[in-house]
Design a protein around this motif. Sequence first.
Motif, PDB file in Angstrom:
ATOM      1  N   VAL A  43      37.941  54.219  33.580  1.00  0.00           N
ATOM      2  CA  VAL A  43      38.321  53.210  32.583  1.00  0.00           C
ATOM      3  C   VAL A  43      38.608  51.868  33.255  1.00  0.00           C
ATOM      4  CG1 VAL A  43      40.070  52.550  30.878  1.00  0.00           C
ATOM      5  CG2 VAL A  43      39.224  54.897  30.944  1.00  0.00           C
ATOM      6  N   SER A  44      39.379  51.890  34.347  1.00  0.00           N
ATOM      7  CA  SER A  44      39.732  50.628  35.008  1.00  0.00           C
ATOM      8  C   SER A  44      38.507  49.988  35.659  1.00  0.00           C
ATOM      9  CB  SER A  44      40.826  50.849  36.057  1.00  0.00           C
ATOM     10  OG  SER A  44      40.396  51.745  37.057  1.00  0.00           O
ATOM     11  N   GLY A  45      37.569  50.817  36.152  1.00  0.00           N
ATOM     12  CA  GLY A  45      36.339  50.273  36.732  1.00  0.00           C
ATOM     13  C   GLY A  45      35.501  49.538  35.696  1.00  0.00           C
ATOM     14  N   LEU A  46      35.419  50.120  34.495  1.00  0.00           N
ATOM     15  CA  LEU A  46      34.674  49.458  33.412  1.00  0.00           C
ATOM     16  C   LEU A  46      35.357  48.147  33.004  1.00  0.00           C
ATOM     17  CD1 LEU A  46      33.840  52.600  31.221  1.00  0.00           C
ATOM     18  CD2 LEU A  46      32.278  51.307  32.706  1.00  0.00           C
ATOM     19  N   LEU A  47      36.693  48.146  32.988  1.00  0.00           N
ATOM     20  CA  LEU A  47      37.423  46.912  32.669  1.00  0.00           C
ATOM     21  C   LEU A  47      37.230  45.862  33.758  1.00  0.00           C
ATOM     22  CD1 LEU A  47      40.747  48.260  31.149  1.00  0.00           C
ATOM     23  CD2 LEU A  47      39.089  46.799  30.008  1.00  0.00           C
ATOM     24  N   VAL A  50      34.180  43.901  33.310  1.00  0.00           N
ATOM     25  CA  VAL A  50      34.299  42.857  32.284  1.00  0.00           C
ATOM     26  C   VAL A  50      35.143  41.681  32.781  1.00  0.00           C
ATOM     27  CG1 VAL A  50      35.167  42.335  29.971  1.00  0.00           C
ATOM     28  CG2 VAL A  50      34.027  44.528  30.416  1.00  0.00           C
ATOM     29  N   THR A  51      36.269  41.985  33.436  1.00  0.00           N
ATOM     30  CA  THR A  51      37.228  40.932  33.807  1.00  0.00           C
ATOM     31  C   THR A  51      36.893  40.243  35.124  1.00  0.00           C
ATOM     32  OG1 THR A  51      38.673  42.575  34.854  1.00  0.00           O
ATOM     33  CG2 THR A  51      39.114  42.026  32.550  1.00  0.00           C
ATOM     34  N   VAL A  52      36.477  41.023  36.116  1.00  0.00           N
ATOM     35  CA  VAL A  52      36.195  40.466  37.446  1.00  0.00           C
ATOM     36  C   VAL A  52      34.698  40.303  37.675  1.00  0.00           C
ATOM     37  CG1 VAL A  52      36.531  40.778  39.941  1.00  0.00           C
ATOM     38  CG2 VAL A  52      38.310  41.530  38.339  1.00  0.00           C
ATOM     39  N   GLY A  53      33.920  41.235  37.109  1.00  0.00           N
ATOM     40  CA  GLY A  53      32.472  41.203  37.315  1.00  0.00           C
ATOM     41  C   GLY A  53      32.068  42.006  38.537  1.00  0.00           C
ATOM     42  N   PHE A  54      30.768  42.349  38.626  1.00  0.00           N
ATOM     43  CA  PHE A  54      30.289  43.112  39.787  1.00  0.00           C
ATOM     44  C   PHE A  54      29.908  42.137  40.894  1.00  0.00           C
ATOM     45  CE2 PHE A  54      27.541  45.846  42.318  1.00  0.00           C
ATOM     46  CZ  PHE A  54      28.277  47.028  42.313  1.00  0.00           C
ATOM     47  N   PRO A  55      30.355  42.400  42.111  1.00  0.00           N
ATOM     48  CA  PRO A  55      30.124  41.450  43.200  1.00  0.00           C
ATOM     49  C   PRO A  55      28.681  41.470  43.709  1.00  0.00           C
ATOM     50  CG  PRO A  55      31.153  43.431  44.057  1.00  0.00           C
ATOM     51  CD  PRO A  55      31.105  43.593  42.566  1.00  0.00           C
ATOM     52  N   LYS A 178      40.907  39.871  57.303  1.00  0.00           N
ATOM     53  CA  LYS A 178      40.117  39.491  58.478  1.00  0.00           C
ATOM     54  C   LYS A 178      38.632  39.337  58.181  1.00  0.00           C
ATOM     55  CE  LYS A 178      40.056  40.557  63.406  1.00  0.00           C
ATOM     56  NZ  LYS A 178      40.620  41.443  64.464  1.00  0.00           N
ATOM     57  N   TYR A 179      38.085  40.202  57.312  1.00  0.00           N
ATOM     58  CA  TYR A 179      36.630  40.251  57.164  1.00  0.00           C
ATOM     59  C   TYR A 179      36.088  39.886  55.779  1.00  0.00           C
ATOM     60  CZ  TYR A 179      37.001  42.852  61.553  1.00  0.00           C
ATOM     61  OH  TYR A 179      37.281  43.225  62.840  1.00  0.00           O
ATOM     62  N   ALA A 180      36.937  39.780  54.747  1.00  0.00           N
ATOM     63  CA  ALA A 180      36.419  39.554  53.392  1.00  0.00           C
ATOM     64  C   ALA A 180      35.768  38.182  53.240  1.00  0.00           C
ATOM     65  CB  ALA A 180      37.532  39.707  52.373  1.00  0.00           C
ATOM     66  N   LYS A 181      36.327  37.171  53.885  1.00  0.00           N
ATOM     67  CA  LYS A 181      35.787  35.796  53.838  1.00  0.00           C
ATOM     68  C   LYS A 181      35.587  35.319  52.396  1.00  0.00           C
ATOM     69  CE  LYS A 181      33.522  36.328  58.312  1.00  0.00           C
ATOM     70  NZ  LYS A 181      32.244  36.409  59.067  1.00  0.00           N
ATOM     71  N   GLY A 182      36.601  35.541  51.580  1.00  0.00           N
ATOM     72  CA  GLY A 182      36.561  35.042  50.204  1.00  0.00           C
ATOM     73  C   GLY A 182      35.857  35.940  49.215  1.00  0.00           C
ATOM     74  N   GLN A 183      35.230  37.003  49.680  1.00  0.00           N
ATOM     75  CA  GLN A 183      34.540  37.921  48.773  1.00  0.00           C
ATOM     76  C   GLN A 183      35.525  38.922  48.177  1.00  0.00           C
ATOM     77  OE1 GLN A 183      31.303  37.463  47.947  1.00  0.00           O
ATOM     78  NE2 GLN A 183      31.435  35.657  49.255  1.00  0.00           N
ATOM     79  N   ASN A 184      35.220  39.371  46.966  1.00  0.00           N
ATOM     80  CA  ASN A 184      36.110  40.296  46.263  1.00  0.00           C
ATOM     81  C   ASN A 184      35.339  41.544  45.840  1.00  0.00           C
ATOM     82  OD1 ASN A 184      38.020  41.585  44.742  1.00  0.00           O
ATOM     83  ND2 ASN A 184      38.144  40.035  43.133  1.00  0.00           N
ATOM     84  N   GLY A 185      35.623  42.660  46.511  1.00  0.00           N
ATOM     85  CA  GLY A 185      34.881  43.891  46.228  1.00  0.00           C
ATOM     86  C   GLY A 185      35.607  44.864  45.328  1.00  0.00           C
ATOM     87  N   ILE A 186      36.653  44.386  44.628  1.00  0.00           N
ATOM     88  CA  ILE A 186      37.507  45.278  43.843  1.00  0.00           C
ATOM     89  C   ILE A 186      36.718  46.134  42.851  1.00  0.00           C
ATOM     90  CG2 ILE A 186      39.256  45.307  42.029  1.00  0.00           C
ATOM     91  CD1 ILE A 186      40.389  45.070  44.827  1.00  0.00           C
ATOM     92  N   THR A 187      35.818  45.527  42.086  1.00  0.00           N
ATOM     93  CA  THR A 187      35.076  46.280  41.072  1.00  0.00           C
ATOM     94  C   THR A 187      34.274  47.410  41.714  1.00  0.00           C
ATOM     95  OG1 THR A 187      34.892  44.308  39.689  1.00  0.00           O
ATOM     96  CG2 THR A 187      33.388  46.126  39.204  1.00  0.00           C
ATOM     97  N   LEU A 188      33.569  47.089  42.799  1.00  0.00           N
ATOM     98  CA  LEU A 188      32.790  48.102  43.518  1.00  0.00           C
ATOM     99  C   LEU A 188      33.707  49.209  44.024  1.00  0.00           C
ATOM    100  CD1 LEU A 188      30.244  49.169  44.987  1.00  0.00           C
ATOM    101  CD2 LEU A 188      30.865  47.663  46.911  1.00  0.00           C
ATOM    102  N   PHE A 189      34.821  48.830  44.612  1.00  0.00           N
ATOM    103  CA  PHE A 189      35.732  49.814  45.205  1.00  0.00           C
ATOM    104  C   PHE A 189      36.348  50.739  44.153  1.00  0.00           C
ATOM    105  CE2 PHE A 189      36.719  46.486  48.738  1.00  0.00           C
ATOM    106  CZ  PHE A 189      35.456  46.692  49.282  1.00  0.00           C
ATOM    107  N   TYR A 230      44.222  43.507  38.543  1.00  0.00           N
ATOM    108  CA  TYR A 230      43.430  42.889  39.612  1.00  0.00           C
ATOM    109  C   TYR A 230      42.902  41.521  39.196  1.00  0.00           C
ATOM    110  CZ  TYR A 230      43.485  47.138  42.460  1.00  0.00           C
ATOM    111  OH  TYR A 230      43.875  48.196  43.235  1.00  0.00           O
ATOM    112  N   ALA A 231      42.447  41.415  37.950  1.00  0.00           N
ATOM    113  CA  ALA A 231      41.930  40.139  37.456  1.00  0.00           C
ATOM    114  C   ALA A 231      43.033  39.080  37.426  1.00  0.00           C
ATOM    115  CB  ALA A 231      41.339  40.322  36.057  1.00  0.00           C
ATOM    116  N   SER A 232      44.228  39.466  36.947  1.00  0.00           N
ATOM    117  CA  SER A 232      45.351  38.527  36.874  1.00  0.00           C
ATOM    118  C   SER A 232      45.810  38.100  38.264  1.00  0.00           C
ATOM    119  CB  SER A 232      46.533  39.172  36.124  1.00  0.00           C
ATOM    120  OG  SER A 232      46.159  39.545  34.832  1.00  0.00           O
TER     121      SER A 232
END
Length: 294
Positions: A43-47, A50-55, A178-189, A230-232
């Motif tokens: 459920v949270s992955g589907l949300l 919608v809220t964060v988008g797929f990276p 250290k390694y994200a460099k501004g990228q957000n992988g939350i939806t994938l994770f 996560y989106a907030s």
Amino acid sequence: MDRKKATLIGLAAIILWSTMVGLIRGVSEGLGPVGGAAMIYTVSGLLCLVTVGFPTITRFSPRYLIAGSVLFVSYEICLALSLGYASTRHQAIEVGMVNYLWPSLTIVFAILFNGQKSTLWVVPGLMISLLGVAWVLGGEGGLHVDEIISNVVSNPLSYGLAFAGSFIWAAYCTVTSKYAKGQNGITLFVLLTALSLWLKYLFSEQPEMVFSVPVVIKLLMCGVALGFGYASWNIGILHGNVSVLATVSYFTPVLSAALAAVLLSAPLSFAFWQGALMVCAGSLVCWYATRQRK
């Protein structure tokens, strides 16, 4: 976006995440530890989609993609199952408090692996947090070694998963920094976490999932707390007052315990609240140690 509004949105994330201990436990009581967790992260992955988008995964550094995925999924599984496998509701809240060693450990990891400048105040800060967890596990009498050992031995799986999870999340925060460099992988994770839990559910013997109105409501609330949390938080970190958000986040253990006690109808002892405040105080001292040389 207005800075004050963004900060308030970030603070909303802290409140949403503080409901997680009580809600995860509530869902697991109806759907089982593994099945309930699988449903929650689905459920949270589907949300999050919608809220964060797929990276755009091709933009991720290989280190962030691999290490971030493994650490995030491992932590979320440790957290969800530690709460689900707790013997009682009260024990689930205790297990949740063990998990909140991660703020202090994150600062220690940042010092050790990311070159974060700090003073020696970090040592007493970590000790205070550890003492707070011991105080919580010591029962109504506070720091009782026999009671701590009895608690842990009664359910080593739950306490072990929560303790391991606190180290894993500290490592995840360090890797992300250290390694994200501004990228957000939350939806994938989050989606990978759901997939991992469904595989465990399908290939191991699990109790039948029993859906009821209260369980479904808690499931939806939990999915919203994770997905919108996560989106907030992203909005708060990007556009709000980061210092305010960081400071308030260190009081999450107390807020989380209070909300869990209400959601699970599990009153907590005075000694528990003493320990929870110690965990918060220890985290704040660790944070202060890194502020000294700013």
